[in-house]
Design a protein around this motif. Structure first.
Motif, mmCIF file in Angstrom:
data_model
loop_
_atom_site.group_PDB
_atom_site.id
_atom_site.type_symbol
_atom_site.label_atom_id
_atom_site.label_comp_id
_atom_site.label_asym_id
_atom_site.label_seq_id
_atom_site.Cartn_x
_atom_site.Cartn_y
_atom_site.Cartn_z
ATOM 1 N N ILE A 192 11.451 -1.671 -3.847
ATOM 2 C CA ILE A 192 11.225 -1.391 -5.274
ATOM 3 C C ILE A 192 11.405 0.110 -5.541
ATOM 4 O O ILE A 192 10.825 0.943 -4.850
ATOM 5 C CB ILE A 192 9.797 -1.830 -5.694
ATOM 6 N N SER A 193 12.238 0.436 -6.543
ATOM 7 C CA SER A 193 12.410 1.851 -6.867
ATOM 8 C C SER A 193 12.088 2.141 -8.329
ATOM 9 O O SER A 193 12.035 3.285 -8.748
ATOM 10 C CB SER A 193 13.837 2.297 -6.535
ATOM 11 N N ASN A 194 11.852 1.082 -9.095
ATOM 12 C CA ASN A 194 11.604 1.282 -10.513
ATOM 13 C C ASN A 194 10.820 0.075 -11.049
ATOM 14 O O ASN A 194 11.186 -1.069 -10.792
ATOM 15 C CB ASN A 194 12.984 1.425 -11.199
ATOM 16 N N LEU A 195 9.738 0.358 -11.773
ATOM 17 C CA LEU A 195 8.935 -0.745 -12.323
ATOM 18 C C LEU A 195 8.698 -0.485 -13.800
ATOM 19 O O LEU A 195 7.605 -0.129 -14.209
ATOM 20 C CB LEU A 195 7.574 -0.823 -11.620
ATOM 21 N N ASP A 196 9.740 -0.633 -14.569
ATOM 22 C CA ASP A 196 9.614 -0.324 -15.986
ATOM 23 C C ASP A 196 9.302 -1.607 -16.761
ATOM 24 O O ASP A 196 10.196 -2.309 -17.201
ATOM 25 C CB ASP A 196 10.927 0.318 -16.459
ATOM 26 N N ILE A 197 8.020 -1.896 -16.870
ATOM 27 C CA ILE A 197 7.601 -3.151 -17.506
ATOM 28 C C ILE A 197 6.607 -2.800 -18.593
ATOM 29 O O ILE A 197 5.657 -2.044 -18.341
ATOM 30 C CB ILE A 197 6.936 -4.073 -16.454
ATOM 31 N N ASP A 198 6.808 -3.316 -19.808
ATOM 32 C CA ASP A 198 5.865 -2.878 -20.838
ATOM 33 C C ASP A 198 4.492 -3.532 -20.693
ATOM 34 O O ASP A 198 4.333 -4.577 -20.076
ATOM 35 C CB ASP A 198 6.450 -2.943 -22.253
ATOM 36 N N ASP A 199 3.513 -2.826 -21.264
ATOM 37 C CA ASP A 199 2.111 -3.171 -21.022
ATOM 38 C C ASP A 199 1.734 -4.606 -21.340
ATOM 39 O O ASP A 199 0.993 -5.232 -20.592
ATOM 40 C CB ASP A 199 1.204 -2.224 -21.811
ATOM 41 N N SER A 200 2.242 -5.118 -22.461
ATOM 42 C CA SER A 200 1.798 -6.456 -22.848
ATOM 43 C C SER A 200 2.329 -7.487 -21.849
ATOM 44 O O SER A 200 1.613 -8.410 -21.455
ATOM 45 C CB SER A 200 2.233 -6.785 -24.278
ATOM 46 N N ASP A 231 2.766 1.362 -10.158
ATOM 47 C CA ASP A 231 1.630 0.719 -10.825
ATOM 48 C C ASP A 231 0.902 -0.267 -9.896
ATOM 49 O O ASP A 231 1.478 -1.273 -9.478
ATOM 50 C CB ASP A 231 2.175 -0.020 -12.056
ATOM 51 N N PRO A 232 -0.361 0.023 -9.572
ATOM 52 C CA PRO A 232 -1.053 -0.822 -8.589
ATOM 53 C C PRO A 232 -1.291 -2.248 -9.100
ATOM 54 O O PRO A 232 -1.358 -3.177 -8.289
ATOM 55 C CB PRO A 232 -2.391 -0.103 -8.365
ATOM 56 N N LYS A 233 -1.410 -2.402 -10.407
ATOM 57 C CA LYS A 233 -1.635 -3.760 -10.923
ATOM 58 C C LYS A 233 -0.393 -4.620 -10.707
ATOM 59 O O LYS A 233 -0.485 -5.753 -10.241
ATOM 60 C CB LYS A 233 -1.990 -3.722 -12.415
ATOM 61 N N ILE A 240 0.836 -1.207 0.000
ATOM 62 C CA ILE A 240 0.000 0.000 0.000
ATOM 63 C C ILE A 240 0.871 1.258 0.000
ATOM 64 O O ILE A 240 0.495 2.276 -0.569
ATOM 65 C CB ILE A 240 -1.039 0.033 1.156
ATOM 66 N N THR A 241 2.049 1.158 0.600
ATOM 67 C CA THR A 241 2.956 2.309 0.574
ATOM 68 C C THR A 241 3.425 2.577 -0.855
ATOM 69 O O THR A 241 3.463 3.725 -1.302
ATOM 70 C CB THR A 241 4.170 2.054 1.504
ATOM 71 N N LYS A 242 3.754 1.526 -1.589
ATOM 72 C CA LYS A 242 4.210 1.699 -2.977
ATOM 73 C C LYS A 242 3.084 2.223 -3.874
ATOM 74 O O LYS A 242 3.315 3.051 -4.752
ATOM 75 C CB LYS A 242 4.761 0.377 -3.539
ATOM 76 N N ILE A 243 1.882 1.742 -3.666
ATOM 77 C CA ILE A 243 0.756 2.240 -4.479
ATOM 78 C C ILE A 243 0.533 3.726 -4.180
ATOM 79 O O ILE A 243 0.310 4.529 -5.079
ATOM 80 C CB ILE A 243 -0.520 1.394 -4.227
ATOM 81 N N GLU A 244 0.664 4.090 -2.931
ATOM 82 C CA GLU A 244 0.544 5.499 -2.542
ATOM 83 C C GLU A 244 1.645 6.341 -3.188
ATOM 84 O O GLU A 244 1.431 7.489 -3.552
ATOM 85 C CB GLU A 244 0.590 5.612 -1.010
ATOM 86 N N GLU A 245 2.824 5.740 -3.384
ATOM 87 C CA GLU A 245 3.943 6.444 -4.021
ATOM 88 C C GLU A 245 3.850 6.419 -5.542
ATOM 89 O O GLU A 245 4.839 6.676 -6.226
ATOM 90 C CB GLU A 245 5.273 5.810 -3.584
ATOM 91 N N GLU A 246 2.696 6.017 -6.070
ATOM 92 C CA GLU A 246 2.417 6.066 -7.516
ATOM 93 C C GLU A 246 3.027 4.929 -8.330
ATOM 94 O O GLU A 246 3.119 5.026 -9.554
ATOM 95 C CB GLU A 246 2.854 7.412 -8.136
#
Ligand SMILES: [Zn+2]
Length: 242
Positions: free
Chosen positions: A202-210, A128-130, A120-126
């Protein structure tokens, strides 16, 4: 009854009498605490904010191990204002709290709360919630009795793996595969990462959409088929299909 202070999150609540609520607080050391928050619906009550759904902080209470505790006071750690102003994020928060509650009831593990708290802390920090939710779902599997080996083929130990089988308990290589659908290599790598990552780091979540959506489909399907932990709020997320 003794006075204790615990970190936790209000995972659900029900109205009680005119001005009060019964809260269910998921905590690390004390599991799910049922507690009465007297008068918290009154505007002047110092218990008002800490008694809202998803209030996250430190709760000071008269603790009764087998029975209803009584909330004395609380300090909010994070108001989750970003999350609460976004209907989609609220959907994820609702689902995660429901999932954590169900998984806690199955496992009574102290690990359930810290995973939820980081998520919930990471989702609050913007973040990707999915993706964050999928990571939680994967990491909760072992607490509902589904242990996965994502290091090598569970059958023969081959490290060149082509798919995941919950039935067989982990990754499977081409030789040992029977009828499981093949999974994209990138997805396979990320599933392992999801499984082991410390969410709080986690500091970076660069994952493409597909890839992201593919992983979500796989995990959601496995949850429906194998986990037995079904929640109402998952349907809301599915209907959003984001
Ligand atoms: Zn194999």
């Amino acid at each position: 009854m003794k006075v204790i202070s615990v970190e936790g999150i209000v995972v659900s609540s029900t109205p009680f009498k005119e001005n009060s609520k019964i809260l269910n607080i998921l905590t690390k050391e004390n599991g799910i605490i049922g507690c009465i928050s007297k008068g918290c619906k009154s505007l002047k009550s110092k218990l008002r904010l800490i008694s809202e759904n998803f209030a996250y902080g430190t709760f000071h209470l008269y603790y009764k191990e087998n029975g209803l505790s009584t909330l004395i006071d609380g300090d909010i750690k994070n108001y989750l204002l970003n999350t609460k102003s976004d209907i989609v994020k609220v959907g994820y928060l609702t689902y995660l709290c429901e999932l954590a509650t169900n998984v806690y009831k199955e496992s009574e593990s102290e690990k359930i709360f810290p995973i939820l708290e980081s998520a919930i802390t990471k989702i609050e920090e913007e973040f990707d919630p999915k993706i964050i939710t999928n990571i939680v779902e994967l990491q909760y599997l072992e607490y509902i009795g589904i242990n996965l080996n994502l290091n090598e083929c569970v059958k023969c130990g081959n490290t060149k793996v082509v798919t995941l089988s919950i039935d067989k308990g982990g990754y499977i290589c081409a030789n040992c595969r029977t009828n499981e659908p093949l999974i994209d290599e990138k997805v396979m790598k990320l599933l392992r990462l999801y499984y082991y990552v410390d969410i709080s780091k986690i500091s970076n979540l660069d994952i493409d959409d597909s890839v992201r959506n593919n992983i979500n489909l796989i995990i959601s399907e496995y949850y429906e088929l194998y986990s037995g932990v079904v929640t109402k709020s998952k349907k809301f997320l599915k209907d959003l299909d984001l």
